[in-house]
Design an enzyme around this catalytic site. Structure first.
Site, short mmCIF file in Angstrom:
data_model
loop_
_atom_site.label_atom_id
_atom_site.label_comp_id
_atom_site.label_asym_id
_atom_site.label_seq_id
_atom_site.Cartn_x
_atom_site.Cartn_y
_atom_site.Cartn_z
N TYR A 126 -88.13 -30.40 4.18
CA TYR A 126 -86.92 -30.75 4.91
C TYR A 126 -86.15 -29.50 5.31
O TYR A 126 -86.70 -28.56 5.87
CB TYR A 126 -86.08 -31.75 4.12
CG TYR A 126 -86.69 -33.14 4.10
CD1 TYR A 126 -86.45 -34.04 5.14
CD2 TYR A 126 -87.50 -33.56 3.04
CE1 TYR A 126 -87.01 -35.32 5.13
CE2 TYR A 126 -88.06 -34.84 3.03
CZ TYR A 126 -87.81 -35.71 4.08
OH TYR A 126 -88.37 -36.95 4.07
N SER A 127 -84.85 -29.44 5.03
CA SER A 127 -84.02 -28.36 5.57
C SER A 127 -84.25 -27.00 4.93
O SER A 127 -83.73 -26.00 5.41
CB SER A 127 -82.54 -28.73 5.49
OG SER A 127 -82.23 -29.67 6.48
N THR A 128 -85.03 -26.95 3.86
CA THR A 128 -85.43 -25.64 3.36
C THR A 128 -86.18 -24.89 4.46
O THR A 128 -86.23 -23.65 4.47
CB THR A 128 -86.28 -25.80 2.09
OG1 THR A 128 -85.49 -26.49 1.10
CG2 THR A 128 -86.70 -24.46 1.51
#
Length: 394
Positions: free
Chosen positions: A68-70
């Site tokens: 995801y946003s990593t």
């Protein structure tokens, strides 16, 4: 759940293994890996559990998973590489590189506002389908045609999905290749880091399946359970949950375990990586192998006011009323990256997290497939691992 843990910990770091085991027995992990380096050498490299809910596939050392946003930390790095080489001016208007972006009052938005979540372009004005997200030209065209949702530069608000298209299109306009291609050729392959945006079909067999978070009432969405407002919001002030639901309503992700999702390039959200791969990149970044000292200082410099509210995250998370953004990176406001306030990195919905601590010569990454609270403050799996890591350094 109990799980067989594989891998190694250097002497003194056994506490990380203990906390990793507790993530399975006490904190609900299904499958996961954690890796950390000190002085560029791995002191933690652990994995365990299952790659899917059926329990028929074990999590392996080279398992990949959607982080995801990593992913945003990898996307921001691509922009900083270009800036470091003099090919990108972060203070120049986005429209210098992407002329179509100048429409609808966006002509003067500088590149740094894309990286620091201050452009106001958090979504297009008309909803798109999950299939649309796989069409790069369509999404970028819609974002170029939309006016900002608030006055650019006046506030910060998390660009949950648009971040990757906006930064990625600037990278594409400069280099002539996609963000995922640039990341692979300029970062992942030279470092031998297992990190992908647009995962090749040949690697899909290594991908773990994500499992949605559980509550006493069953599965829930990773970004909150509030339904999209009806009728569709037209500005950030139309609905108290407008900001946090915009990304889901206007840019829905769809099935994250599908081949189409894994192969697509959604550089804010669909990076697939191992913990070892992410820790390798952050070790090189924090160790000065990838960027100059000036660029490293610039990317972790606060871009807003101290403790400035985030219009999106303050609406959707119990502790999100204060956020510190650098240029594409979360700053260490709450100590989630250990004791050094100058550490920086990025987390993702569900719980993945990776960071660099240049002063202590540390990098860290944790990835998993059982989604928890992620950036909501409810999920402490990575926090316990980070705490044990720094205790091992005493």
């Amino acid at each position: 759940m109990t799980a067989r843990i594989h891998g190694t910990c250097a002497p003194g770091f056994e506490g990380v293994r203990e906390e990793f085991e507790r993530n399975f027995t006490d904190r609900g992990d299904l499958g996961a890996s954690v890796a950390a380096t000190v002085d560029g050498e791995f002191v933690v490299d652990l994995w365990g559990g299952d790659a899917d809910k059926t329990g028929t596939r074990a999590w392996e050392r080279d398992s990949l998973v959607n982080v995801y946003s990593t992913t945003k930390g990898m996307t921001a790095l691509c922009a900083h590489l270009l800036a470091d080489r003099g090919e990108l001016d972060l203070d120049a208007p986005v429209a210098r590189y992407w002329p179509e972006f100048a429409r609808e009052g966006k002509a003067d938005i500088p590149v740094r506002w894309l990286l620091s979540h201050r452009s106001g372009v958090i979504a297009p004005r008309e909803p798109m389908t999950s299939h649309d997200l796989y069409d790069w030209e369509k999404v970028c065209g819609a974002l170029a045609a939309t006016p900002p949702w608030w006055k650019p530069g006046s506030a910060q608000g998390y660009h949950a999905l648009s971040f990757g298209y906006l930064v990625g299109e600037v990278v594409r306009r400069i280099t002539g290749v996609s963000l995922g291609t640039f990341l692979r050729s300029e970062v992942a392959e030279p470092l031998g880091a297992d990190v992908h945006v647009g995962t090749p079909e040949s690697e899909h067999g290594r991908c773990a399946n994500m499992s949605r978070p559980l509550t006493p009432d069953g599965p829930r969405s990773a970004l909150g359970s509030a339904p999209p407002p009806e009728p569709p919001v037209k500005s950030i002030d139309d609905h108290p949950m407008a900001a946090v639901t915009l990304a889901l309503q206007y840019l829905p992700v769809g099935n994250v375990n599908s081949a189409a999702y894994r192969s697509a390039e959604i550089p804010a959200a669909n990076g697939h990586a191992s913990a070892r791969g992410l820790a390798t990149v952050y070790a090189a970044l924090g160790g000065g192998e990838l960027l100059s000292t000036a660029s490293l200082e610039r990317l972790r410099t606060r871009q807003g006011q101290p403790d400035e509210p985030d219009l999106v995250l303050a609406a959707g998370t119990p502790w999100g009323e204060k956020w510190d953004w650098g240029l594409g990176y979360m700053l260490n406001l709450y100590g989630q990256a250990g004791p050094n306030p100058r550490a920086f990195g990025h987390g993702g919905a569900g719980g993945s997290y990776a960071f660099a601590d240049p002063e202590n010569r540390v990098s860290f990454a944790y990835v998993m497939n059982q989604m928890g609270g992620g950036t909501s403050g409810e999920d402490l799996r990575s926090v316990h691992l980070v705490g044990a890591l720094y205790r091992g350094m005493r």
